[in-house]
Structures are given as structure tokens and as C-alpha cells.
Scaffold this active site. Structure first.
Site, PDB file in Angstrom:
ATOM      1  N   ARG A 138      30.984  49.006  48.936  1.00 10.67           N
ATOM      2  CA  ARG A 138      30.157  48.682  48.139  1.00 10.67           C
ATOM      3  C   ARG A 138      29.674  47.026  47.929  1.00 10.67           C
ATOM      4  NH1 ARG A 138      32.889  46.032  43.581  1.00 10.67           N
ATOM      5  NH2 ARG A 138      35.038  45.727  44.146  1.00 10.67           N
ATOM      6  N   THR A 258      34.923  38.205  52.094  1.00  7.23           N
ATOM      7  CA  THR A 258      34.413  38.671  50.750  1.00  7.23           C
ATOM      8  C   THR A 258      35.786  39.089  50.015  1.00  7.23           C
ATOM      9  OG1 THR A 258      33.960  40.856  51.301  1.00  7.23           O
ATOM     10  CG2 THR A 258      32.203  39.308  51.353  1.00  7.23           C
ATOM     11  N   SER A 288      37.404  35.693  44.918  1.00 12.39           N
ATOM     12  CA  SER A 288      37.303  36.894  44.192  1.00 12.39           C
ATOM     13  C   SER A 288      36.128  36.755  43.302  1.00 12.39           C
ATOM     14  CB  SER A 288      38.368  37.217  43.424  1.00 12.39           C
ATOM     15  OG  SER A 288      38.600  36.532  42.327  1.00 12.39           O
ATOM     16  N   CYS A 289      35.597  37.948  42.708  1.00 11.55           N
ATOM     17  CA  CYS A 289      34.518  37.999  41.954  1.00 11.55           C
ATOM     18  C   CYS A 289      34.960  37.145  40.495  1.00 11.55           C
ATOM     19  CB  CYS A 289      34.334  39.505  41.634  1.00 11.55           C
ATOM     20  SG  CYS A 289      35.420  40.513  40.920  1.00 11.55           S
ATOM     21  N   THR A 319      38.113  49.985  40.245  1.00 11.83           N
ATOM     22  CA  THR A 319      37.437  49.719  41.828  1.00 11.83           C
ATOM     23  C   THR A 319      37.900  50.791  42.525  1.00 11.83           C
ATOM     24  OG1 THR A 319      39.139  48.282  42.559  1.00 11.83           O
ATOM     25  CG2 THR A 319      37.427  47.190  41.263  1.00 11.83           C
ATOM     26  N   ARG A 370      42.356  46.830  33.920  1.00 11.37           N
ATOM     27  CA  ARG A 370      41.294  47.650  34.358  1.00 11.37           C
ATOM     28  C   ARG A 370      40.745  48.706  33.520  1.00 11.37           C
ATOM     29  NH1 ARG A 370      40.704  47.486  40.172  1.00 11.37           N
ATOM     30  NH2 ARG A 370      41.361  45.221  40.681  1.00 11.37           N
TER      31      ARG A 370
END
Length: 481
Positions: A138, A258, A288-289, A319, A370
Site C-alpha cells: 500500500r 518506510t 512511522s506514520c 492495517t 486499532r
């Protein structure tokens, strides 16, 4: 004529003006590597309506919409200048021109404001820098979309290849289809064709070689004409220096991960600590994001108020690491069905803050839940400040940070009272401050920070790649320090 007819006529006039702006924006981008921005938002390859909506965003600055009639003269003035590769913000030009009292014409003011991109000061156009994507999940596909979008004149970053494991019959066709259509982010903006015989995907004229390998040691990039490339590892399989060093093969000069790096791998949050990258550093991480979402506003708050301690609670979309239905998983709780449950789990974002902000002495803790949405998350940042303040002061400060500071590409700001997570799908910022949810009492501030944990993070990855490749061009007018 009725009021409604007056409004419609005004709209049609603005549409016509905007239509005249689009070829100018495109020509500057293709021929001179100039990206035209409007308050840090790119206008390249945007539709008439998109450009008009971006002008409407300027209400956050002066309480009124910025008109295309105000920005067009500055855009026209740029065409008369000998510009080099740069990013030029016509929204900031218009705003600073209003505040200027020297009596200059638009042409004179514009020439002075962008002098660093003209004449002897301008950057020479460089040869394109090769980029390789190792893994095509993704994040890899979104990074690919952004690289293709930013190809521009062909003198910036050039996606040359993706490396994946062979997935069976019609592997390349299926991967191209996943690039073409995305359930969250929509259709690819352009055309994609596949040449199975050559094992290539052609996207908007960019020929991308698909290389099949089970391990980095199997690939000789020079055999494909790839040289001095930046390799972006999207797999997360290797996260320390020893593992990532496997990518440093002939044809590859640097590796960007990433995912959070381990050990001595630098964790970079663009806008905050990219200047710490040493010129000879070959391996680095984009963290990380969530780290990218909390570090820029945390730095902003530390700079203005001081931070004594903090806790971040992230409410995170599910995710691919989780299971669709209950099944075995090596981590606690993540084995339970992601679309059916809220799942308490850990986040490494809090501990990663120390790598990105080594001067921050405050202890930052964190945890995560999550939840059953496929994209966009929110970080709730609870801070004890070094001095007392008010909600109004904090919001005014963060709004200005999002508009005029060096962090304006990382921090966005929204005051809409009915904003929800899906509104931020496709946001290019690392995080968006929700003004309506912000709480401040004395020395305690609680910030609610939305972030597109896929697309916003991918934009941060691209910014890091641009920085280490030398094609991160300066912005004019320069943001306030």
C-alpha cells in the site's frame, strides 16, 4: 438580475480566470521545474474546481476567500522572470504584497520576492535521480503514484523499477491493476499500460521495470541501466543497518526505509530533523506514520511553550498486519478480526520522538487502539506545558504555524465543526490540527491530530527522498522562521 444570478456569473468569471491559469502553471512546471503553490498546496495538474477550492482555503488567514483575480497577476509576473527550479507560493506572494508599503508594482514585488530563484542565484537543472521501490504494497504504490505525479519535466526523481517476489500467472498485470485502482484513494490520475514481454509498466510515459527477486542479493541494478539510485524499502523486513545494507548493490547509492529504523539508523521526520542527515549517510528511516503525525506539532509546542511531559493515544485505522478474521498472530490481540473489533496495541511512536527531537527533555509515553476503518487515524496529544496559556492563544499560534512557518507542509489546520476521519483521505500533510476538539486549561493542552496514515505519510517519504537526492527545491517567499 437576482442575487443568485449574480453569484453564478461571479462563479463563471472565476472559472474562466482559473482556466487561463492552468496552462501557465503547467508550462512553468514542465519547462522550468517550478512548482506553483497556494499556501503550501500544489496547483500542478489540478482541475479548475480544485484550484478554486484551494483559494477558498485562504479564509483561514484573513477570514475571507482569496480570489483568483488577486493571484493571477503574480502568476503572470512569474512568466517574465528567468526562474530556476523552485517552489513559488502565489498565495503568500499575494498576502505579503498586501502588507507591503513600498508602493511597488506586482511585477517589481514578485521579482524581489523570488530573487533567490532567478539570475545568478537560480539552481541549475539536474539530471534525473533514479528511484527504485523494493516492495509494492500500500505505501509502495502510493509512493509510486507520487513519484509519477512529480516527474514534471523529467529532471527530478524518476521511478525506474520496482522489486517484488514473483506472485504467479499475470503477476505484472495484477500489480498494474492495483496501481491503477485503489479502494481508498481512487483511480490513478493518468494512463497505465503493461508490456509483459519486457516486464514493464508504463505510467504516464514513465517506463517502470518490474524486477522479480526473493532477496536483495539477487539483483544487479546496473543490468537495467540504473545508477546512483535511491532505493525505498517498503517491506519493513529489514530495519537495522546490517539488514538494510543488503540493498547497497551496484547501482544503488542510498536506502530509505518506510518504517521505524532500529539501532543507529537515523529516523527522519521531514520538516523537523532532515538537516541532521549527513551527506555520506547511505541508510536512513522515515520513522512511522504516527511519529510523523505527532513530532511536528510537538516541536511547534515545545518551541513556543516548552513541554514538560506528554502522552499520545492514537486511534489508528487497521492495517494489513492484522487479520480479517480471528486467527493466529504473533502479537497479542492483533490476531482478532480487524474489521469487527477495536484492538488495543502498542505504538513505537512515543519512543521514536527521542530520535527525531533529541533536545526534547520531556518524557513522552504512548499507546494505540486499532479501529475498524481502512484509512485515516487520529493522535490525541496530551501535553503538560512549561507555562500557562489559553485555548485561543494555542489555536492562533498553531493556525499561523500551519500557514507561514517552516512546518507548513507538515501541519495543517481545520476549524470545521463537523469534520470526521474520511474528510482527510488524501491529505498531504503529516497531521491536521482539529481546532474544535482542542482543549487547553492552564498549563495543560490536548491536541487532536488527524492524519492520513497512508497518503500523508507517503508524502513525507517523498520529501525525504527529495531532500537526500538534492531535488528538494527552495520555496519562495521563504516561510517565517
Amino acid at each position: 438580475m437576482t442575487v443568485n444570478e449574480d453569484s453564478f456569473t461571479n462563479w463563471k468569471n472565476r472559472e474562466e480566470i482559473t482556466e487561463s491559469m492552468i496552462p501557465i502553471i503547467g508550462k512553468l512546471h514542465r519547462e522550468r521545474d517550478v512548482t506553483v503553490l497556494l499556501h503550501s498546496r500544489s496547483l500542478v495538474n489540478k482541475s479548475v474546481v480544485s484550484i478554486l477550492k484551494t483559494h477558498r482555503f485562504a479564509r483561514q488567514i484573513a477570514g475571507e476567500e482569496l480570489s483568483v483575480t488577486e493571484t493571477l497577476p503574480f502568476l503572470q509576473a512569474l512568466t517574465t522572470l528567468d526562474l530556476g527550479p523552485s517552489q513559488i507560493d502565489i498565495g503568500m506572494l499575494a498576502a505579503t504584497y498586501k502588507a507591503d508599503d513600498r508602493g511597488l508594482s506586482v511585477e517589481e514585488f514578485t521579482a524581489g520576492a523570488v530573487a533567490g530563484a532567478t539570475g545568478v542565484n537560480k539552481i541549475e537543472r539536474r539530471e534525473p535521480r533514479d528511484v527504485v521501490l523494493y516492495g509494492f504494497g500500500r505505501i509502495g504504490r502510493l509512493v509510486a503514484r507520487l513519484l509519477i505525479e512529480k516527474a514534471g519535466s523529467g529532471n527530478g526523481l524518476r521511478l525506474r523499477a520496482i522489486v517484488v517476489r514473483q506472485g504467479g500467472d499475470q503477476d505484472i498485470v495484477k500489480r498494474a491493476s492495483l496501481l491503477r485502482r485503489d479502494s481508498i484513494h481512487g483511480q490513478f490520475q493518468g494512463t497505465i499500460t503493461v508490456d509483459e514481454a519486457k516486464s514493464t509498466i508504463v505510467a504516464n510515459g514513465n517506463e517502470i521495470k518490474v524486477i522479480y527477486a526473493n532477496d536483495p542479493s539477487e539483483v544487479d541494478y546496473t543490468a537495467y541501466g540504473i545508477k546512483d539510485a535511491i532505493l525505498v524499502d517498503n517491506t519493513g523486513k529489514w530495519r537495522d543497518r546490517e539488514g538494510l545494507s543488503k540493498h547497497l548493490r551496484p547501482g544503488v547509492a542510498k536506502v530509505v526505509l518506510t518504517a521505524p529504523g532500529k539501532g543507529d539508523v537515523p529516523n527522519i521526520v521531514h520538516g523537523v530533523n532532515q538537516d541532521m542527515i549527513k551527506p555520506d549517510e547511505q541508510i536512513l528511516s522515515c520513522a512511522s506514520c504516527t511519529t510523523n503525525a505527532i513530532v511536528p506539532p510537538l516541536k511547534a509546542m515545545e518551541d513556543e511553550y516548552g513541554v514538560l511531559r506528554g502522552h499520545v493515544e492514537t486511534v489508528h485505522s487497521f492495517t494489513n498486519d492484522q487479520n480479517l478474521l480471528d486467527n493466529y498472530h504473533s502479537s497479542d490481540r492483533r490476531g482478532r478480526s480487524a474489521p469487527l473489533n477495536m484492538v488495543i496495541t502498542e505504538t513505537g511512536a512515543a519512543s521514536a520522538v527521542a530520535k527525531a527531537l533529541p533536545d526534547l527533555q520531556a518524557k513522552i509515553t504512548g499507546s494505540s487502539i486499532r479501529v475498524p476503518v481502512p484509512d485515516v487515524s487520529i493522535a490525541i496529544l496530551n501535553l503538560q506545558l512549561a507555562r500557562e496559556t489559553t485555548r485561543e492563544e494555542v489555536l492562533d499560534y498553531l493556525r499561523n504555524v500551519s500557514l507561514t512557518s517552516p512546518l507548513r507542509r507538515q501541519i495543517d489546520f481545520i476549524s470545521a465543526p463537523d469534520a470526521v476521519s474520511s474528510d482527510f483521505i488524501g491529505s498531504r500533510h503529516a497531521s491536521i490540527v482539529d481546532a474544535g476538539a482542542t482543549k487547553v486549561e492552564g498549563d495543560n493542552a490536548i491536541l487532536y491530530l488527524w492524519y492520513d496514515n497512508e497518503f500523508g505519510y507517503s508524502c513525507q517519504v517523498i520529501r525525504v527522498v527529495q531532500h537526500v537526492s538534492g531535488v528538494e527545491y527552495p520555496t519562495f517567499p521563504a516561510p517565517a522562521a
